[in-house]
Design a protein around this motif. Sequence first.
Motif, short mmCIF file in Angstrom:
data_model
loop_
_atom_site.label_atom_id
_atom_site.label_comp_id
_atom_site.label_asym_id
_atom_site.label_seq_id
_atom_site.Cartn_x
_atom_site.Cartn_y
_atom_site.Cartn_z
N ILE A 41 0.85 -1.18 0.00
CA ILE A 41 0.00 0.00 0.00
C ILE A 41 0.89 1.23 0.00
N GLU A 42 0.85 1.98 -1.07
CA GLU A 42 1.58 3.24 -1.10
C GLU A 42 0.85 4.20 -2.01
N GLN A 43 1.26 5.44 -1.98
CA GLN A 43 0.55 6.47 -2.72
C GLN A 43 0.45 6.13 -4.21
N HIS A 44 -0.77 6.20 -4.74
CA HIS A 44 -1.03 6.05 -6.17
C HIS A 44 -0.73 4.69 -6.78
N LYS A 45 -0.08 3.78 -6.04
CA LYS A 45 0.31 2.57 -6.72
C LYS A 45 0.09 1.32 -5.85
N PRO A 46 -1.19 1.00 -5.61
CA PRO A 46 -1.43 -0.22 -4.83
C PRO A 46 -1.04 -1.44 -5.66
N THR A 47 -0.33 -2.38 -5.04
CA THR A 47 0.05 -3.61 -5.76
C THR A 47 -0.05 -4.81 -4.83
N ARG A 78 -10.14 -6.40 -1.96
CA ARG A 78 -10.19 -4.94 -1.96
C ARG A 78 -8.96 -4.35 -2.64
N GLN A 79 -7.82 -4.98 -2.42
CA GLN A 79 -6.59 -4.48 -3.04
C GLN A 79 -6.69 -4.59 -4.57
N PHE A 80 -7.23 -5.71 -5.05
CA PHE A 80 -7.44 -5.84 -6.50
C PHE A 80 -8.40 -4.75 -6.99
N GLU A 81 -9.43 -4.46 -6.18
CA GLU A 81 -10.38 -3.41 -6.58
C GLU A 81 -9.65 -2.07 -6.70
#
Length: 290
Positions: A41-47, A78-81
């Motif tokens: 989890i980081e700014q603009h770039k969830p992976t 949720r992360q994929f979303e």
Amino acid sequence: MNIVILSRNENLYSTSRLVEEGEERGHKVEVIDPLKCDLIIEQHKPTIYYQDRYLDYVDAIIPRIGASVTFFGSAVVRQFEMMNVFTTVTSDAIIRSRDKLRSFQRLSKAGVGMPKTVFTNYSRDVVEVIEHVGGTPVIIKLLEGTQGLGVVLAETKNAAESVLEAFNGLQARALVQEYIAEAKGADLRALIVDGQVVGAMKRQGKEGEFRSNLHRGGTANYIKLSEPELKLAIKASRALKLPVCGVDMLQSNRGPLLMEVNSTPGLEGIETATGKNIAKAIITYIERNR
Ligand code: ADP
Ligand code: MG
């Protein structure tokens, strides 16, 4: 398309059928254990990091999250979303559907018929609670039970009192429900894909068992649903925002009543009972909607 099935075991019937049908239709299908995913989890770039790679190439996911791993499993969904990946069931809908009380509150607001149900925090007024649902026998259900475990039929007031006291003592929350005797140990399961009923079965509990769960030895047969049953199933799927789900109903003297909605319905019973290719229906749903 790159399709990921979130499942802990690729040998399960439902998982392997989805792989088979996805590949049959020319997709690349992978089974990924949600518990082995790291959510970055980081700014603009969830992976998501899995084993030795980033899951940044995925087009769609089919979550098959077991009840015991709801918290982490739904976080992976949720992360994929957050990565704009299409999912057959959203993380919010998974969480909502796991809690019977929460689902019932929404369903009743949406006008879905269901057995009379009471939730109480105060088990000393058992007599009143039982009266609210029309007297004994009553069904007592753990809010987060599955596979028929945690569903008790209490024939008398004393039995109901003891069960509620026991559950309360264990800090287990339960609801009290009108017992639909005329269902005679059977229920209906409608399989919904893309908001439509694609197959249905009637499950009958084994001799002397009021629970129809296949895990409890029940048997399943194809059934053609009546118009009110079809309507109820579709209404329930909409109310819980679950375009792919299993809707369980009881046949009562006052028409079909909703019992529960399952966000990860098993495919084995329904494909066997109906002879329909439900796995393919799920894959083509993704193709149409991604
Ligand atoms: P689970 O999530 O453990 O499957 P259910 O709510 O589906 O719990 O209940 C399990 C089974 O018990 C149902 O499939 C049905 O056969 C029976 N049952 C549940 N509620 C009632 C009820 N109110 N009246 C009659 N039978 C019921
Ligand atoms: Mg059930």
